[in-house]
Design a protein around this motif. Structure first.
Motif, mmCIF file in Angstrom:
data_model
loop_
_atom_site.group_PDB
_atom_site.id
_atom_site.type_symbol
_atom_site.label_atom_id
_atom_site.label_comp_id
_atom_site.label_asym_id
_atom_site.label_seq_id
_atom_site.Cartn_x
_atom_site.Cartn_y
_atom_site.Cartn_z
ATOM 1 N N ASP A 137 -20.942 -5.116 13.299
ATOM 2 C CA ASP A 137 -21.850 -6.241 13.374
ATOM 3 C C ASP A 137 -21.578 -6.640 14.622
ATOM 4 O O ASP A 137 -20.913 -6.418 15.508
ATOM 5 C CB ASP A 137 -21.334 -7.075 12.027
ATOM 6 C CG ASP A 137 -20.084 -7.487 12.206
ATOM 7 O OD1 ASP A 137 -19.414 -7.604 13.061
ATOM 8 O OD2 ASP A 137 -19.750 -8.221 11.030
ATOM 9 N N SER A 138 -22.083 -7.749 14.827
ATOM 10 C CA SER A 138 -21.927 -8.491 16.092
ATOM 11 C C SER A 138 -20.681 -9.213 16.290
ATOM 12 O O SER A 138 -20.563 -9.270 17.612
ATOM 13 C CB SER A 138 -23.274 -9.833 16.043
ATOM 14 O OG SER A 138 -23.158 -10.572 15.134
ATOM 15 N N THR A 142 -20.740 -0.275 3.855
ATOM 16 C CA THR A 142 -20.955 -1.623 3.762
ATOM 17 C C THR A 142 -21.723 -1.819 4.999
ATOM 18 O O THR A 142 -21.348 -1.500 6.174
ATOM 19 C CB THR A 142 -20.184 -2.601 3.365
ATOM 20 O OG1 THR A 142 -20.492 -3.868 3.317
ATOM 21 C CG2 THR A 142 -19.047 -2.489 4.484
ATOM 22 N N ASP A 143 -23.045 -2.511 4.950
ATOM 23 C CA ASP A 143 -23.739 -3.238 5.953
ATOM 24 C C ASP A 143 -23.199 -4.310 6.454
ATOM 25 O O ASP A 143 -23.595 -4.919 7.572
ATOM 26 C CB ASP A 143 -25.287 -3.205 5.805
ATOM 27 C CG ASP A 143 -25.649 -1.667 5.537
ATOM 28 O OD1 ASP A 143 -25.239 -0.725 6.309
ATOM 29 O OD2 ASP A 143 -26.876 -1.621 4.877
ATOM 30 N N ASP A 144 -22.354 -4.967 5.615
ATOM 31 C CA ASP A 144 -21.927 -6.659 6.009
ATOM 32 C C ASP A 144 -20.318 -6.646 5.984
ATOM 33 O O ASP A 144 -20.028 -7.306 4.930
ATOM 34 C CB ASP A 144 -22.523 -7.385 4.946
ATOM 35 C CG ASP A 144 -22.465 -9.084 5.282
ATOM 36 O OD1 ASP A 144 -22.290 -9.199 6.561
ATOM 37 O OD2 ASP A 144 -22.746 -9.859 4.551
ATOM 38 N N PRO A 145 -19.632 -5.910 6.852
ATOM 39 C CA PRO A 145 -18.222 -6.081 6.656
ATOM 40 C C PRO A 145 -17.697 -7.626 7.117
ATOM 41 O O PRO A 145 -18.251 -8.147 7.956
ATOM 42 C CB PRO A 145 -17.769 -5.308 7.830
ATOM 43 C CG PRO A 145 -19.015 -4.962 8.696
ATOM 44 C CD PRO A 145 -20.059 -5.246 7.931
ATOM 45 N N LYS A 199 -15.790 0.581 1.745
ATOM 46 C CA LYS A 199 -16.202 0.505 0.174
ATOM 47 C C LYS A 199 -16.973 1.802 -0.242
ATOM 48 O O LYS A 199 -17.590 2.309 0.569
ATOM 49 C CB LYS A 199 -17.423 -0.705 0.150
ATOM 50 C CG LYS A 199 -16.904 -2.189 0.013
ATOM 51 C CD LYS A 199 -18.048 -3.328 -0.072
ATOM 52 C CE LYS A 199 -17.517 -4.411 -0.356
ATOM 53 N NZ LYS A 199 -18.594 -5.285 -0.695
ATOM 54 N N ARG A 201 -21.445 0.803 10.114
ATOM 55 C CA ARG A 201 -21.937 -0.290 10.816
ATOM 56 C C ARG A 201 -20.772 -1.160 11.637
ATOM 57 O O ARG A 201 -20.057 -1.407 11.056
ATOM 58 C CB ARG A 201 -22.920 -0.987 9.657
ATOM 59 C CG ARG A 201 -23.603 -2.087 10.490
ATOM 60 C CD ARG A 201 -24.473 -3.101 9.467
ATOM 61 N NE ARG A 201 -25.296 -3.787 9.469
ATOM 62 C CZ ARG A 201 -25.039 -4.845 10.650
ATOM 63 N NH1 ARG A 201 -24.055 -4.980 11.184
ATOM 64 N NH2 ARG A 201 -25.968 -5.563 10.748
ATOM 65 N N GLY A 235 -17.908 -1.659 9.349
ATOM 66 C CA GLY A 235 -18.246 -1.331 7.608
ATOM 67 C C GLY A 235 -18.264 0.026 7.599
ATOM 68 O O GLY A 235 -19.433 0.403 8.281
ATOM 69 N N ILE A 236 -17.750 0.705 6.626
ATOM 70 C CA ILE A 236 -18.085 1.908 6.236
ATOM 71 C C ILE A 236 -18.197 1.668 4.706
ATOM 72 O O ILE A 236 -17.636 1.411 4.074
ATOM 73 C CB ILE A 236 -16.822 3.119 6.426
ATOM 74 C CG1 ILE A 236 -16.444 2.954 7.791
ATOM 75 C CG2 ILE A 236 -17.072 4.189 5.736
ATOM 76 C CD1 ILE A 236 -15.036 3.683 8.033
#
Length: 192
Positions: A3-4, A12-15, A22, A1, A9-10
């Motif tokens: 983010d803006s 994790t959705d909130d790097p 993670k 993912r 992030g690999i």
């Protein structure tokens, strides 16, 4: 993912970093070209390890307290195999290191250390001399590198008798380029 903010992030959705990986079980990061790769991975003993081409041993281990172990950091220890007797006067003589205790990196051979990379190297020599002649002008122990010489000098002049034993020590931090060499010499000036 992604983010803006452009963080990737690999696992994790909130790097929280530009790149955050993670996961559990065999988590690692691999960097490679067509023939070689480096693998960075956390280990079960709370260390971070770096391995080149699955070599079978980790080239770098970083512990949680900040200590590091470099498996191939140049280091050696050698000692004389037998006494060097009847040294020629007024002649620089190489100390023969006939017994290798260890050679981490295979950089020591035939009484000589060869620097594998450019850097600063801690070099030390500790030599026991027997039968120091009080009539000699001086004795020296010398660590010779390709760049310069580091010397401990001693003059027995003024003594009323020969000395049975004396230990000479030289310990220096030497600047060496890749392929520079270092070895130990001894010299007696005058006397018998």
């Amino acid at each position: 993912r992604i983010d803006s903010a452009g963080n990737v992030g690999i696992g994790t959705d909130d790097p929280a970093q530009k790149l955050q990986v993670k996961g559990t079980n065999a988590l690692g990061l691999e960097v490679e070209d067509s023939t070689n790769y480096w693998a960075v991975y956390p280990y079960t003993d709370n260390t971070l390890r770096l391995n080149y081409n699955n070599s079978g041993s980790d080239e770098l281990i970083m512990y949680s307290d900040g200590a590091m172990r470099l498996a191939y950091q140049p280091a050696f220890s050698a000692t004389v195999g037998a006494a060097q007797d009847n040294i020629a006067i007024d002649t620089e003589v190489t100390i023969v290191l006939g017994t290798e205790i260890f050679d981490q990196g295979a950089d020591f051979a035939t009484n000589t250390f060869t620097a594998p990379v450019t850097g600063r190297y801690q070099l030390s020599a500790n030599v026991l001399y027997a039968n120091i002649d009080s009539a000699a002008n001086w004795y020296w122990l010398n660590i010779k590198t390709s760049n310069r010489e580091y010397r401990n000098i001693y003059s027995p002049l003024g003594l009323d008798q020969d000395i049975t034993y004396k230990t000479f020590t030289v310990s220096i931090l030497a600047d060496m380029d890749a392929s520079d060499t270092a070895y130990i010499t001894f010299q007696q000036d005058g006397g018998t």
